[in-house]
Design an enzyme around this catalytic site. Structure first.
Site, PDB file in Angstrom:
ATOM      1  CG  ASP A 272      -3.268   7.102  -3.295  1.00 38.99           C
ATOM      2  OD1 ASP A 272      -4.350   6.528  -3.462  1.00 38.99           O
ATOM      3  OD2 ASP A 272      -2.534   6.909  -2.304  1.00 38.99           O
TER       4      ASP A 272
ATOM      5  CG  HIS B 124      -4.456   9.222   0.220  1.00 35.46           C
ATOM      6  ND1 HIS B 124      -5.227   9.936   1.119  1.00 35.46           N
ATOM      7  CD2 HIS B 124      -5.151   8.089  -0.052  1.00 35.46           C
ATOM      8  CE1 HIS B 124      -6.338   9.267   1.373  1.00 35.46           C
ATOM      9  NE2 HIS B 124      -6.325   8.143   0.680  1.00 35.46           N
TER      10      HIS B 124
ATOM     11  CG  HIS C 245      -1.933   1.010   1.311  1.00 38.31           C
ATOM     12  ND1 HIS C 245      -2.200   1.740   2.451  1.00 38.31           N
ATOM     13  CD2 HIS C 245      -2.829   1.446   0.390  1.00 38.31           C
ATOM     14  CE1 HIS C 245      -3.202   2.565   2.236  1.00 38.31           C
ATOM     15  NE2 HIS C 245      -3.606   2.405   0.993  1.00 38.31           N
TER      16      HIS C 245
ATOM     17  CD  GLU D  21      -2.945   2.269  -3.250  1.00 36.02           C
ATOM     18  OE1 GLU D  21      -3.950   2.995  -3.354  1.00 36.02           O
ATOM     19  OE2 GLU D  21      -1.994   2.543  -2.473  1.00 36.02           O
TER      20      GLU D  21
ATOM     21  CD  GLU E 204      -7.392   5.150  -4.436  1.00 38.33           C
ATOM     22  OE1 GLU E 204      -8.328   5.903  -4.085  1.00 38.33           O
ATOM     23  OE2 GLU E 204      -6.696   4.496  -3.646  1.00 38.33           O
TER      24      GLU E 204
END
Length: 246
Positions: free
Chosen positions: A42, A55, A13, A40, A115
């Protein structure tokens, strides 16, 4: 029929969870040092349309800046310190662009879940621009990144400019029609708050030929429950606890 799935089960993450400043190259390098092969991140847009990693909508928590990140041009964002908030060891760590991270992942054979995290009000446009960049960056690569977003409009934008890059709908709570929206968007996966998965939901989603992923799984009991349910992917902060080879 479920399409082939090239991605590992374990996904780090924001690079290395909380062990390094999130969404910085330092975090991805640390996650890789723990054996992770998929990350992952952002992605949002600067005021002049550069996809960069962060994020929050605002700069305050994870950088030396203030205010909305999407209001600044990249030349201003590039000057910010994105590491001191985490620890003195990471002081001066810069915000990376999506291009930076793509080059790192491609050079090392790593997989990426992008994301799409638009500044509010820019959902469709952010999806389009991130899609354009990803299509260019991963051109000719055997395995593309996986797009995900809580915002259907962002996924629709990405589909418009990069229809060949797979998409996943992020869900924090089940809402009326959410699974139908995922299918309408041509998603290949649902990424749920891990507590939402039960045997019936896993069977329903997998029965539609979609993959089942979970965030953010930091406890051994939760990870084992998801493995026992037969889910396909686990996003974790605890790169120091879970072996990605498991």
């Amino acid at each position: 029929m479920t399409a082939p799935w090239p991605y590992p089960r374990w996904i780090a993450h924001r690079g290395a969870g909380k062990l390094a400043p999130e969404n910085t190259l330092a975090a991805f390098r640390l996650g890789a040092a723990h054996g992770y092969r998929m990350f992952e991140c952002d992605a949002k847009l600067s005021a002049d349309g550069v996809p960069f990693l962060m994020h929050d909508a605002t700069l305050d928590r994870t950088t030396s800046g203030r205010g909305t990140g999407g209001d600044l041009a990249w030349r201003e964002l590039a000057q910010l310190d994105a590491g001191s908030w985490h620890s003195r060891a990471h002081a001066g760590e810069p915000l990376p662009t999506l291009d930076n991270l793509a080059r790192y992942c491609i050079a090392n054979g790593y997989f990426l879940n992008i994301e799409i995290k638009p500044t509010p009000g820019t959902e469709e446009h952010t999806g389009r621009v991130v899609g354009e960049h990803a299509a260019r960056l991963w051109q000719g690569q055997a395995v593309p990144p996986l797009f995900s977003s809580f915002k259907p409009d962002a996924l629709a934008g990405a589909r418009a400019t990069a229809p060949h890059i797979p998409r996943a709908l992020l869900i924090d709570a089940l809402w009326d029609g959410c699974l139908d929206v995922a299918r309408e968007l041509g998603c290949v996966a649902i990424v749920c708050n891990h507590a939402l998965w039960d045997a019936a939901l896993v069977a329903q989603v997998q029965g539609w030929g979609l993959r089942t992923l979970s965030y953010t799984v930091n406890d051994e009991w939760a990870a084992q429950r998801l493995i026992d349910l037969g889910t396909d992917g686990i996003i974790t902060d605890r790169v120091d606890l879970f072996s990605p080879a498991a």
